[in-house]
Design a protein around this motif. Structure first.
Motif, mmCIF file in Angstrom:
data_model
loop_
_atom_site.group_PDB
_atom_site.id
_atom_site.type_symbol
_atom_site.label_atom_id
_atom_site.label_comp_id
_atom_site.label_asym_id
_atom_site.label_seq_id
_atom_site.Cartn_x
_atom_site.Cartn_y
_atom_site.Cartn_z
ATOM 1 N N LEU A 274 5.034 2.233 6.284
ATOM 2 C CA LEU A 274 5.292 0.758 6.445
ATOM 3 C C LEU A 274 3.892 0.281 6.824
ATOM 4 O O LEU A 274 3.456 -0.753 6.088
ATOM 5 C CB LEU A 274 6.173 0.510 7.664
ATOM 6 C CG LEU A 274 7.534 0.204 7.279
ATOM 7 C CD1 LEU A 274 8.250 -0.247 8.721
ATOM 8 C CD2 LEU A 274 7.881 -0.551 6.308
ATOM 9 N N SER A 277 1.814 0.101 3.786
ATOM 10 C CA SER A 277 2.004 -0.767 2.547
ATOM 11 C C SER A 277 1.930 -2.247 2.806
ATOM 12 O O SER A 277 2.048 -3.008 1.942
ATOM 13 C CB SER A 277 3.722 -0.464 2.368
ATOM 14 O OG SER A 277 4.312 -0.984 3.299
ATOM 15 N N ILE A 278 1.519 -2.788 3.779
ATOM 16 C CA ILE A 278 0.971 -4.343 3.792
ATOM 17 C C ILE A 278 -0.099 -4.303 3.843
ATOM 18 O O ILE A 278 -1.369 -3.871 4.067
ATOM 19 C CB ILE A 278 1.727 -4.637 5.463
ATOM 20 C CG1 ILE A 278 1.025 -3.591 6.440
ATOM 21 C CG2 ILE A 278 3.094 -4.700 5.883
ATOM 22 C CD1 ILE A 278 1.259 -4.234 7.927
ATOM 23 N N GLU A 287 -4.989 -0.613 -4.563
ATOM 24 C CA GLU A 287 -3.494 -0.449 -4.822
ATOM 25 C C GLU A 287 -2.853 -0.217 -3.378
ATOM 26 O O GLU A 287 -3.306 0.541 -2.601
ATOM 27 C CB GLU A 287 -3.112 0.375 -5.913
ATOM 28 C CG GLU A 287 -1.894 0.549 -6.284
ATOM 29 C CD GLU A 287 -1.396 1.505 -7.335
ATOM 30 O OE1 GLU A 287 -0.223 1.525 -7.610
ATOM 31 O OE2 GLU A 287 -2.359 2.189 -7.789
ATOM 32 N N LEU A 288 -1.432 -1.003 -3.420
ATOM 33 C CA LEU A 288 -1.043 -0.717 -2.006
ATOM 34 C C LEU A 288 -0.125 0.474 -2.009
ATOM 35 O O LEU A 288 0.423 1.032 -3.151
ATOM 36 C CB LEU A 288 0.147 -2.049 -1.804
ATOM 37 C CG LEU A 288 -0.561 -3.190 -1.737
ATOM 38 C CD1 LEU A 288 0.760 -4.352 -1.618
ATOM 39 C CD2 LEU A 288 -1.275 -3.219 -0.280
ATOM 40 N N TYR A 289 -0.158 1.252 -0.856
ATOM 41 C CA TYR A 289 0.796 2.341 -0.867
ATOM 42 C C TYR A 289 2.326 1.852 -0.943
ATOM 43 O O TYR A 289 2.738 0.795 -0.026
ATOM 44 C CB TYR A 289 0.580 3.305 0.513
ATOM 45 C CG TYR A 289 1.534 4.325 0.599
ATOM 46 C CD1 TYR A 289 1.343 5.278 -0.037
ATOM 47 C CD2 TYR A 289 2.645 3.834 1.557
ATOM 48 C CE1 TYR A 289 2.273 6.422 0.103
ATOM 49 C CE2 TYR A 289 3.652 5.060 1.835
ATOM 50 C CZ TYR A 289 3.483 6.320 1.117
ATOM 51 O OH TYR A 289 4.270 7.389 1.050
ATOM 52 N N ALA A 290 3.200 2.429 -1.843
ATOM 53 C CA ALA A 290 4.568 1.788 -1.573
ATOM 54 C C ALA A 290 5.534 3.123 -1.384
ATOM 55 O O ALA A 290 5.341 4.267 -1.818
ATOM 56 C CB ALA A 290 4.987 1.365 -2.880
ATOM 57 N N ILE A 291 6.371 2.984 -0.326
ATOM 58 C CA ILE A 291 7.454 3.750 -0.139
ATOM 59 C C ILE A 291 8.382 3.863 -1.029
ATOM 60 O O ILE A 291 8.807 2.783 -1.508
ATOM 61 C CB ILE A 291 8.021 3.433 1.317
ATOM 62 C CG1 ILE A 291 7.134 3.569 2.582
ATOM 63 C CG2 ILE A 291 9.112 4.596 1.604
ATOM 64 C CD1 ILE A 291 7.943 3.007 3.756
#
Lengths: 352, 380
Positions: A274, A277-278, A287-291
């Motif tokens: 979490l 990802s923000i 690039e955002l980390y995405a769960i």
């Protein structure tokens, strides 16, 4: 000293917290909903405590059970379809789940109050705000209409609504979103409760208004030394106001920690994901980390750790054994106060 | 992303192109619209765009008693392949701008040039061609998809209106390709919206926006209804699609962190006006307009150690009514710098005089008489 006076109709003067015990102690709470599609297990063994003057932030996505827990504490859960299958909710040492409706009604509003997310739909559109605020005093304290009105004006002043006396007979639609939320706060504060539960109090507001409302809430909390449970999904708001945090996922608390610790060293892969990802305001990232994947369906919670299907570190044990919430320690075994993680591999997560 | 050079705003761009509209046949207009634009060129030029919604009184004999000035003269450029973020509080007119760019609303005044054609004046075949090239992704994936249509019908419906994009026999396959592009299983084509989660529905909304191979996608709060862990998935998808199809985005949102992440340039709106516009570094690290500074300082930063050190500006009061905006600078009623001059003289959106000479990051357009650089995002 008894903390809940069962006979008095006149409000007793504000009591101090008895002993050293926490104000509210939720123990192993389980709540289910019986629906046509099966049994949805919304809350599966939640434990947390709140002391006077303390802010606990309950962080979670939609469907994590954070609001259901709050409704159960308030005693406003719809039953049926809701059902409390297990657990205790101790308010100043007394189990509220064993109380009669009459006893609970004396606590609700007077000792524990709630601020709801959507002020427009939580306020009655056909009654003036003065009437709705005054209701607290008329019902709980038996004041006359005139006295209640005077008290309501005082309250509106306290939450910094300009020209309170002139606006007391206005209706909810005549106020802006931020002002409506102030009225909700005023209503919760009316009887100077010991504990306030704020369920996403600023989600519907703009950032500039959100800052005003959160400041007001923090100021009033200090003034009255209230306990505050702040339910939210906004990691930014939590960092600004919370003392300690409980992260919920699929009806369980997966991590607890004091606020600084959680952000600097998360001990659960979900929390870690979490936080990563923000996007940040103060720097432009790559690039955002995405769960990956989606939160589970509560009628079919995965076996073992509920987060395992989305977890990058999941092993075989995660798919079979439910990880208990264990205390988190330093590498040398030194205990970290207030920290816990429900992950089989918390050591690897926090210590790398 | 290519280096984007910001040209000084010219009130009458492409004069020659404007004149040709008058004489051009519809076919020429369509040809101009379908012509490609190279990377880094302005694809959309908005000039003094105005939208007033009339306020009327009376039932039978309606009389106009005023107007809600939702958008009151804004100008900006959108370059090919870039993302322009538009931020502002609710009621500042950002969604109305989206509707105007989509020609879902007719502008009261002003121009929107798309490849030299003023789309506010187009009609018929030329307008249809513009609409094919400018698509939209909506905020709420729960209400923007028809619950009684299958996913295949929702995405395929665009081909009914623009049959030239995909021949009839080919449409089903095209829809499946689109589902694959946005990361959904192509076998879901016969499912209904309620069978999907919020994030998946937003992917369907994006697939619908992509169906006609547009050049511009207007995104109105595309992730604000989604959970935090799903937001990142959708943002990453949108960035991937931008590179893949060379799309230009107008990204409207109230979440300033997300806007910074995705945008090349950012415009800050307040009460129907553009307060400040510049690259993401200029706006976020070197804001010069007091409103931008207040807005940025109010955003909660997910870092408890920054809790004490940050410079917080708490604005008092609410946004004034757009039906009766303050005279002069619209922000003056909430501004701590306001002086008499602000009430009488409206500040224009231009590079403030004191910064014109230099080439610091503070040299960007800001509509304030007392523009001053102040970093509010980074902890002291």
């Amino acid at each position: 000293m008894t903390t809940i006076d069962k006979t008095a109709h006149v409000p007793a003067p504000r009591e101090s917290v008895s002993g050293d015990g926490p104000l509210l102690d939720v123990r192993d709470l389980h709540v289910e909903f019986h629906t046509r599609d099966g049994v949805a297990k919304a809350v599966n063994g939640v434990n947390y405590t709140v002391s006077a003057g303390e802010t606990l932030a309950v962080l979670g996505e939609s469907g994590s059970g954070k609001s259901v827990t709050a409704q159960t504490i308030m005693g406003i859960l719809d039953m049926p379809p809701g059902k409390i299958t297990q657990g205790e909710i101790l308010f100043r040492g007394q189990d509220m789940l064993k109380m009669s409706n009459e006893e609970r009604r004396k606590i609700r509003g007077r000792k524990i109050a709630m601020i709801f997310q959507d002020a427009l739909s939580s306020l009655n559109p056909v009654l003036s705000v003065g009437y709705q605020l005054g209701e607290m005093f008329r019902v709980h304290q038996g004041l006359s209409k005139k006295e209640a009105k005077a008290k309501s004006i005082e309250l509106m002043d306290q939450v910094k609504i300009p020209a309170a006396a002139a606006r007391i007979s206005d209706f909810p639609h005549q106020f802006s979103g931020g002002m409506r939320q102030r009225i909700m706060i005023a209503m919760a504060l009316a009887l100077e409760p010991d504990l306030i539960i704020a369920d996403e109090p600023t989600t519907a507001l703009d950032v500039t208004v959100q800052a005003q409302v959160m400041d007001l809430l923090a100021e009033l909390q200090r003034e009255y030394n209230m306990g505050l449970i702040l339910i939210t999904h906004d990691l930014g708001v939590v960092a600004d106001v919370a003392d300690k945090i409980a992260v919920m996922y699929a009806g369980r608390i997966v991590e607890t920690a004091p606020v600084d610790e959680l952000y600097s060293r998360p001990a659960h892969p979900y929390t870690k994901g979490l936080l990563e990802s923000i996007p940040r305001l103060d720097q432009k990232g790559q690039e955002l980390y995405a769960i990956k994947g989606l939160p589970p369906n509560l009628t079919r919670i995965p076996a073992g750790c509920a987060f395992s299907p989305r977890c990058p570190k999941a092993q075989d044990i995660c798919r079979t054994d439910v990880p208990p919430l264990v205390p988190v320690t330093e590498q040398d075994g030194l205990e970290l106060v207030g920290r816990g993680s429900a992950c089989h591999f918390w050591k690897e997560t926090i210590h790398g | 992303m290519a280096e984007l050079k910001k040209e000084p705003v010219d009130a009458t761009p492409n004069v020659s192109a404007v004149e040709t509209v008058d004489v051009a046949t519809e076919a020429e207009a369509v040809a101009a619209i379908d012509a490609p634009v190279s990377q880094g060129e302005p694809i959309l030029q908005v000039r003094n765009l105005v939208k007033h919604f009339p306020l009327t009184q009376g039932i039978l004999f309606k009389k106009q008693i005023g107007a809600v000035k939702a958008v009151d003269g804004i100008s900006f450029d959108l370059y090919a392949g870039e993302t322009l973020g538009i931020v502002g509080e609710s009621g500042c007119g950002k969604s109305t701008v989206a509707k105007l760019l989509m020609t879902l609303e007719r502008a009261t005044a002003g121009e929107v040039f798309y490849k030299g054609q003023d789309i506010t004046k187009l009609s018929g075949r030329a307008l249809k061609a513009v609409r094919r090239n400018i698509q939209m992704v909506f905020q709420d994936p729960y209400t923007s998809l028809n619950p009684r249509m299958t996913v295949g019908d929702i995405i395929g419906e665009t081909f009914e209106i623009h049959p030239e994009v995909a021949p009839k026999g080919d449409r089903r396959r095209r829809v499946q390709d689109l589902l694959d592009v946005v990361g959904l299983n192509p076998e879901y084509i016969n499912r209904y919206p309620h069978q999907f989660s919020g994030g998946q529905r937003q992917r369907i909304g994006i697939a619908r926006g992509l169906a006609l191979n547009p050049e511009i996608i207007i995104c109105d709060e595309p992730v604000s209804a989604l959970d935090v862990s799903v937001q990142a998935q959708v943002i990453n998808l949108m960035e991937k699609l931008q590179d893949e199809f060379n799309l230009s985005y107008v990204f409207i949102a109230h979440d300033l962190s997300i806007v910074r992440h995705i945008s090349d340039r950012v415009g800050v709106m307040y009460l129907g006006k553009m307060a400040e516009i510049g690259t993401d570094t200029q706006i976020y690290d070197h804001p010069t307009h007091p409103y931008t500074q207040a807005l940025l300082s109010a955003v909660p930063v997910p870092d408890p150690s920054a809790r004490e050190g940050r410079d917080r500006i708490i604005l008092t009061g609410d946004v004034p009514s757009p039906a009766n905006p303050p005279s002069g600078c619209r922000f003056r009623t909430r501004c701590w710098k306001a002086e008499e001059r602000c009430a009488t003289e409206e500040p224009l959106l231009a590079i403030p005089e004191r910064f014109v000479a230099g080439s610091t990051p503070a040299t960007h357009e800001s509509a304030c008489h007392f523009a001053e650089e102040r970093d509010v995002v980074h902890a002291a």
